[in-house]
Scaffold this motif. Sequence first.
Motif, PDB file in Angstrom:
ATOM      1  N   TRP A  61       0.867  -1.076   0.029  1.00 34.27           N
ATOM      2  CA  TRP A  61      -0.001  -0.019   0.056  1.00 34.27           C
ATOM      3  C   TRP A  61       0.866   1.076  -0.028  1.00 34.27           C
ATOM      4  N   ARG A  62       2.071   1.572   0.713  1.00 39.48           N
ATOM      5  CA  ARG A  62       3.019   2.528   0.651  1.00 39.48           C
ATOM      6  C   ARG A  62       3.377   2.817  -0.556  1.00 39.48           C
ATOM      7  N   THR A  63       3.590   1.975  -1.524  1.00 41.67           N
ATOM      8  CA  THR A  63       3.941   2.109  -2.879  1.00 41.67           C
ATOM      9  C   THR A  63       3.013   2.829  -3.627  1.00 41.67           C
ATOM     10  N   TRP A  64       1.589   2.500  -3.680  1.00 47.69           N
ATOM     11  CA  TRP A  64       0.486   2.839  -3.965  1.00 47.69           C
ATOM     12  C   TRP A  64       0.061   4.184  -3.765  1.00 47.69           C
ATOM     13  N   GLN A  65       0.471   4.420  -2.158  1.00 50.98           N
ATOM     14  CA  GLN A  65       0.039   5.828  -1.829  1.00 50.98           C
ATOM     15  C   GLN A  65       1.145   6.957  -2.419  1.00 50.98           C
ATOM     16  N   HIS A  66       2.409   6.335  -2.473  1.00 53.61           N
ATOM     17  CA  HIS A  66       3.330   7.331  -3.057  1.00 53.61           C
ATOM     18  C   HIS A  66       2.861   7.705  -4.658  1.00 53.61           C
ATOM     19  N   ILE A  68       0.022   7.843  -5.777  1.00 55.24           N
ATOM     20  CA  ILE A  68      -1.224   8.706  -5.596  1.00 55.24           C
ATOM     21  C   ILE A  68      -0.766  10.047  -5.421  1.00 55.24           C
ATOM     22  N   ASP A  69       0.119  10.181  -4.532  1.00 53.62           N
ATOM     23  CA  ASP A  69       0.799  11.441  -3.904  1.00 53.62           C
ATOM     24  C   ASP A  69       1.421  12.145  -5.101  1.00 53.62           C
ATOM     25  N   SER A  72      -1.284  13.517  -7.606  1.00 52.59           N
ATOM     26  CA  SER A  72      -1.922  14.632  -7.150  1.00 52.59           C
ATOM     27  C   SER A  72      -1.279  15.646  -6.827  1.00 52.59           C
ATOM     28  N   ARG A  74       0.940  16.031  -4.386  1.00 48.86           N
ATOM     29  CA  ARG A  74       1.499  16.324  -2.891  1.00 48.86           C
ATOM     30  C   ARG A  74       2.934  16.324  -2.586  1.00 48.86           C
ATOM     31  N   SER A  75       3.595  15.641  -3.209  1.00 46.01           N
ATOM     32  CA  SER A  75       4.880  15.545  -3.172  1.00 46.01           C
ATOM     33  C   SER A  75       5.858  15.791  -4.212  1.00 46.01           C
TER      34      SER A  75
END
Length: 75
Positions: A61-66, A68-69, A72, A74-75
């Motif tokens: 999930w951490r990879t997918w969250q990165h 997505i960030d 979008s 955010r980073s």
Amino acid sequence: MNENEKAAPDTDSSSWVRIRLFPIWLRILIILAILIVAMVLGVMVGYGVIGDGEPADALKWRTWQHIIDIMSGRS
């Protein structure tokens, strides 16, 4: 020829019934399972082989969250 002979259908040759080996609901489940496996393998190949990452990281999930960030902004 008799009138009864004309009206009676030939039941021996026209009463062929197809028996399915797998029911339709099982076919749909098998196709969905194959699609899910193909998507997971595609993500792993895309991330691991083409993207030079670790293939197992594509399932975290951490990879997918990165990802997505990044998409979008955010980073």
